[in-house]
Scaffold this active site. Structure first.
Site, PDB file in Angstrom:
ATOM      1  N   SER A 163       0.954  -1.162  -0.024  1.00 43.08           N
ATOM      2  CA  SER A 163       0.013  -0.053  -0.057  1.00 43.08           C
ATOM      3  C   SER A 163       0.886   1.204   0.086  1.00 43.08           C
ATOM      4  O   SER A 163       1.687   1.310  -0.946  1.00 43.08           O
ATOM      5  CB  SER A 163      -0.969  -0.083   1.086  1.00 43.08           C
ATOM      6  OG  SER A 163      -1.856   0.685   1.002  1.00 43.08           O
ATOM      7  N   ASP A 248      -9.136  -5.362  -4.229  1.00 44.55           N
ATOM      8  CA  ASP A 248      -8.874  -4.141  -4.087  1.00 44.55           C
ATOM      9  C   ASP A 248     -10.055  -3.228  -5.121  1.00 44.55           C
ATOM     10  O   ASP A 248     -10.742  -3.875  -5.896  1.00 44.55           O
ATOM     11  CB  ASP A 248      -7.370  -3.765  -4.807  1.00 44.55           C
ATOM     12  CG  ASP A 248      -6.474  -3.750  -3.591  1.00 44.55           C
ATOM     13  OD1 ASP A 248      -6.640  -3.160  -2.516  1.00 44.55           O
ATOM     14  OD2 ASP A 248      -5.552  -4.507  -3.464  1.00 44.55           O
ATOM     15  N   HIS A 280      -7.458  -5.760   0.216  1.00 42.25           N
ATOM     16  CA  HIS A 280      -6.302  -5.111   0.431  1.00 42.25           C
ATOM     17  C   HIS A 280      -5.398  -5.692   1.597  1.00 42.25           C
ATOM     18  O   HIS A 280      -4.231  -5.389   1.614  1.00 42.25           O
ATOM     19  CB  HIS A 280      -6.763  -3.689   0.616  1.00 42.25           C
ATOM     20  CG  HIS A 280      -5.586  -2.786   0.682  1.00 42.25           C
ATOM     21  ND1 HIS A 280      -5.031  -2.180  -0.423  1.00 42.25           N
ATOM     22  CD2 HIS A 280      -5.126  -2.184   1.702  1.00 42.25           C
ATOM     23  CE1 HIS A 280      -4.187  -1.279  -0.179  1.00 42.25           C
ATOM     24  NE2 HIS A 280      -4.142  -1.137   1.047  1.00 42.25           N
TER      25      HIS A 280
HETATM   26  N1  LIG Z   1      -8.319   3.831   6.954  1.00 42.28           N
HETATM   27  C1  LIG Z   1      -7.825   2.894   5.783  1.00 42.28           C
HETATM   28  C2  LIG Z   1      -6.702   2.293   6.222  1.00 42.28           C
HETATM   29  C3  LIG Z   1      -5.741   1.958   5.178  1.00 42.28           C
HETATM   30  O1  LIG Z   1      -5.718   2.203   4.212  1.00 42.28           O
HETATM   31  C4  LIG Z   1      -4.597   0.950   5.528  1.00 42.28           C
HETATM   32  C5  LIG Z   1      -4.502   0.292   6.742  1.00 42.28           C
HETATM   33  C6  LIG Z   1      -3.497  -0.609   6.902  1.00 42.28           C
HETATM   34  C7  LIG Z   1      -2.438  -0.908   5.991  1.00 42.28           C
HETATM   35  C8  LIG Z   1      -2.478  -0.333   4.708  1.00 42.28           C
HETATM   36  C9  LIG Z   1      -3.541   0.628   4.752  1.00 42.28           C
HETATM   37  N2  LIG Z   1      -3.802   1.409   3.557  1.00 42.28           N
HETATM   38  C10 LIG Z   1      -2.832   1.965   2.720  1.00 42.28           C
HETATM   39  O2  LIG Z   1      -1.551   2.275   3.179  1.00 42.28           O
HETATM   40  C11 LIG Z   1      -8.701   2.335   5.094  1.00 42.28           C
HETATM   41  O3  LIG Z   1      -9.894   2.692   4.835  1.00 42.28           O
HETATM   42  O4  LIG Z   1      -8.854   0.935   4.902  1.00 42.28           O
END
Ligand SMILES: N[C@@H](CC(=O)c1ccccc1NC=O)C(=O)O
Length: 306
Positions: A163, A248, A280
């Site tokens: 991510s 995703d 994801h």
């Molecule tokens: N608040 C976010 C959290 C999130 O995107 C996320 C959480 C843990 C590991 C990676 C993530 N996404 C991108 O870095 C969500 O909507 O899922």
């Protein structure tokens, strides 16, 4: 002429989305199918904590090793059974939109990789609002230079990011090592459910702690930087695997596909894999399992090439 970042046919597709839809597309937990959003985020933390506890209990490690003077500039190194300074090293950069996550809950891939002779390094970086994107990119660059200096006989350095962490790893495709006194022996990239064009993030609530300007987002977008790059990869054998989960969001899938296509156009040795039946978060849980498709792809790349 191709407009930068817009693809050959004009406007970036995300610009047609309403504010609500853009927010939705860039909220990964809203796209999970097997549990609710909150439960997914709790499970993500729990699996990361358990994997880290397990790794620290069963593997030889060096924990909280400073790679710089900053308080947050620490990394954990987990060694394979037969400790060898000539192992391949895989560095992992956690996700969490550059504002959450920790090396202390991100040792997902440690046990499956160390079992097969690969040393794993989990890298911490300063999260927003303390850290800016520019600082995080610099920290990641220094963490890699540090590992290369500590283990000059390594049989290859591989970068894996999830991510936001895949974004940080992807920025290393463009790193200038001359100012770091060392050129790391980079042999491969594993980019998992990443974000490569940061511009849409500027218009979401994720940007509140990040405080990215449009210009800052563009300067830290590997998608735009690679499209504009005049140089070819210095090591044509260096492999870049771009993966995204079947579940995703469409925007995350588009970002991964377009980044892969740009890598191919730029002469990189790239491949693209959609991980079936994974969202994801499940995509990273796969890394705790020796026999998962993603773990096997990573191991095949590392063990074939070193
Ligand atoms: N608040 C976010 C959290 C999130 O995107 C996320 C959480 C843990 C590991 C990676 C993530 N996404 C991108 O870095 C969500 O909507 O899922």
């Amino acid at each position: 002429m191709e407009v930068r970042g817009r693809g050959p046919r004009g406007e970036a597709p995300w610009k047609k989305l309403s504010k609500e839809e853009l927010e939705n597309q860039y909220s990964p937990s809203r796209w999970v199918i097997r549990r609710g959003a909150e439960e997914t985020l709790r499970t993500y933390s729990r699996i990361g904590e358990e994997a880290t506890k397990n790794a620290r209990a069963t593997r030889r490690s060096l924990l909280h090793v400073p790679y710089g003077d900053g308080e947050g500039e620490k990394l954990d190194i987990y060694f394979p059974e037969e400790v060898s300074e000539a192992s391949p090293f895989c560095l992992f950069f956690h996700g969490g939109y550059w504002q959450s996550g920790s090396k202390d809950t991100s040792a997902f891939m440690v046990n499956p990789l160390t079992t097969r002779g690969v040393a794993v390094v989990i890298v911490a970086y300063d999260l927003a609002p303390k850290g800016t994107l520019d600082q995080m990119v610099d920290q990641v660059t220094r963490s890699i230079a540090f590992v290369q200096k500590q283990y000059p006989c390594n049989e290859g350095i591989y970068l894996c990011g999830h991510s936001a962490g895949a974004h940080l790893a992807a920025m290393m495709l463009l790193a200038n090592w001359t100012t770091h006194g060392v050129t790391p022996n980079l042999k491969g990239f594993f980019l998992v459910s990443g974000i490569y064009d940061l511009e849409p993030i500027v218009y979401t609530t994720q940007n509140a702690p990040l405080l990215m300007t449009l210009e800052g987002a563009q300067q830290n977008s590997p998608q735009l930087l690679l499209e504009a790059a005049l140089t070819r990869p210095s090591d044509p054998a260096c492999h870049v695997l771009v993966t995204v989960g079947q579940h995703d969001s469409p925007e995350f899938q588009r970002q991964s596909r377009e980044f892969y296509q740009t890598l191919c156009r730029g002469g990189w040795n790239a491949s693209f894999e959609e991980i079936r039946d994974a969202d994801h978060f499940e995509i990273i849980w796969n890394l705790t399992q020796q026999d998962s498709v993603l773990t096997q792809m990573i191991l095949r790349t590392i063990l074939r090439e070193h």
